[in-house]
Write an enzyme that holds these catalytic residues in place. Structure first.
Site, mmCIF file in Angstrom:
data_model
loop_
_atom_site.group_PDB
_atom_site.id
_atom_site.type_symbol
_atom_site.label_atom_id
_atom_site.label_comp_id
_atom_site.label_asym_id
_atom_site.label_seq_id
_atom_site.Cartn_x
_atom_site.Cartn_y
_atom_site.Cartn_z
ATOM 1 N N LYS A 1 30.025 43.933 46.688
ATOM 2 C CA LYS A 1 30.437 43.020 47.771
ATOM 3 C C LYS A 1 30.885 43.823 48.980
ATOM 4 O O LYS A 1 31.658 44.769 48.832
ATOM 5 C CB LYS A 1 31.569 42.124 47.277
ATOM 6 C CG LYS A 1 31.097 41.193 46.155
ATOM 7 C CD LYS A 1 32.220 40.374 45.579
ATOM 8 C CE LYS A 1 31.738 39.592 44.380
ATOM 9 N NZ LYS A 1 31.495 38.189 44.651
ATOM 10 N N ASP B 1 39.843 38.990 33.676
ATOM 11 C CA ASP B 1 40.304 38.542 34.995
ATOM 12 C C ASP B 1 41.769 38.163 34.848
ATOM 13 O O ASP B 1 42.147 37.565 33.833
ATOM 14 C CB ASP B 1 39.486 37.317 35.477
ATOM 15 C CG ASP B 1 39.503 37.154 36.997
ATOM 16 O OD1 ASP B 1 40.604 37.097 37.577
ATOM 17 O OD2 ASP B 1 38.415 37.078 37.583
ATOM 18 N N ASP C 1 31.509 40.938 38.808
ATOM 19 C CA ASP C 1 31.431 40.159 40.052
ATOM 20 C C ASP C 1 32.806 40.242 40.735
ATOM 21 O O ASP C 1 33.207 39.332 41.457
ATOM 22 C CB ASP C 1 31.066 38.703 39.710
ATOM 23 C CG ASP C 1 30.588 37.895 40.912
ATOM 24 O OD1 ASP C 1 30.086 38.498 41.881
ATOM 25 O OD2 ASP C 1 30.715 36.654 40.882
#
Ligand SMILES: C[S@@+](CC[C@H](N)C(=O)[O-])C[C@H]1O[C@@H](n2cnc3c(N)ncnc32)[C@H](O)[C@@H]1O
Length: 303
Positions: free
Chosen positions: A264, A197, A235
């Site tokens: 998502k 990330d 995610d």
């Protein structure tokens, strides 16, 4: 033949559109429960699918409880209508444990039927349902101390549904890992985690044994530079089509054993991408109780 589909809270439109695309004919709606003609079709948006529903005349509470007990032992009530009468029927059925789950644990395997009162004297029941949890609702004893946010709950639920989880020393890649709820779960299981990330991890998570953070984009990561991994988790907040390309790249590399990814959605829901994930051989695509406008993609790539 009749099937019924229970929509997750706030996701009725997604379920209706999915069923419309599958060519099913809806015959009735009871709050979040959609009743359709014909055998059950696959549905990623349903919290629970009721197979082969039967309608039973039930002149009394005792008669209703006996009719259900004569079919099988375990029943979950869904009671948007005639709630008090339904509760009196459920009280006369064998107790089904509703204890919150302590993670890690596998989802129960005992058959769990579902039933509802259509009218005070008419019941709809299905002995076979897709979810082993009452109305698809998975409740945990939460960890309010360790993880930096509540995202860990949907990972717990995914692993409970999969009935497997990373073992000590297995290699995990956690894409879109910040602030580290999922990485916390994986490190606590004893796995080694490469957390990707651009945003940093919560310092408490970054300091856990086996955790390595790389401040880069998941989309620029070359699978060969990472090598074989037991689990790929994602995610990442991104369009479903972009996640699909990423998953296909890692599948093609042959370096990953298991995938657990959140898909998502923004409005409008990208039903085509959801269907493309579901069409991957061996894939399971689920709307978890802890998912919002999201689905979870599970794949054992080496099965
Ligand atoms: C919902 S959060 C993840 C929460 C995390 N699973 C947890 O349990 O704490 C989504 C993350 O995706 C990250 N993200 C967005 N685009 C990314 C990219 N291209 N590569 C890696 N991470 C990305 C964001 O920085 C954000 O931290």
């Amino acid at each position: 033949m009749t099937a019924a589909y229970l929509a997750a809270d706030g996701l009725m439109d997604q379920l209706q559109e999915e069923l419309r695309r599958a060519g099913t004919t809806m015959t009735a709606t009871h709050d979040r429960l959609l009743v359709c003609d014909g055998p059950a079709v696959a549905s990623v948006w349903a919290a629970n699918i009721w197979h082969d529903c039967v309608e039973l005349p039930v002149p009394s509470i005792g008669n209703a409880a006996k009719a259900l007990r004569d079919i099988q032992r375990n029943w979950a009530m869904y009671a948007p209508l005639h709630h008090r009468r339904a509760a009196l029927i459920q009280e006369r059925l064998p107790h089904v444990s509703a204890k919150p789950i302590v993670f890690p644990a596998a989802a129960p395997t005992a058959p769990l039927g579902s039933w509802t009162l259509l009218e005070p004297d008419r019941l709809l029941a299905a002995a076979r349902c897709t979810s082993p949890f009452p109305n698809g609702e998975v409740v945990f004893i939460e960890d309010r101390e360790g993880p930096p946010n509540r995202a860990y709950l949907k990972l717990w639920e995914a692993l409970v549904q999969l009935r497997r989880w990373p073992q000590p020393s297995e290699r995990c890649l956690d894409l879109g890992a910040s602030p580290g709820g999922w990485t916390h779960v994986l490190a606590k299981l004893g796995a080694r985690v490469i957390a990707i990330d651009k945003a940093p991890l919560d310092p408490k998570v970054a300091a856990m044994p086996g955790v390595e953070w790389r401040g880069e984009s998941a989309f620029g990561l070359d699978p060969a530079s990472v090598g074989p991994i037991d689990w790929l988790f994602s995610d990442i907040i991104c369009y479903p089509a972009r996640l699909l390309t990423l998953v296909e790249r890692w599948r093609a590399s042959g370096l990953v054993r298991n995938f657990v990814c959140t898909i998502k959605f923004q409005a409008p829901t990208d039903h085509d991408s959801a269907a493309a994930f579901a069409a991957i051989p061996g894939a399971r695509v689920l709307h978890l109780h802890h998912n919002k406008h999201e689905l979870t993609f599970l794949l054992d790539a080496k099965a």
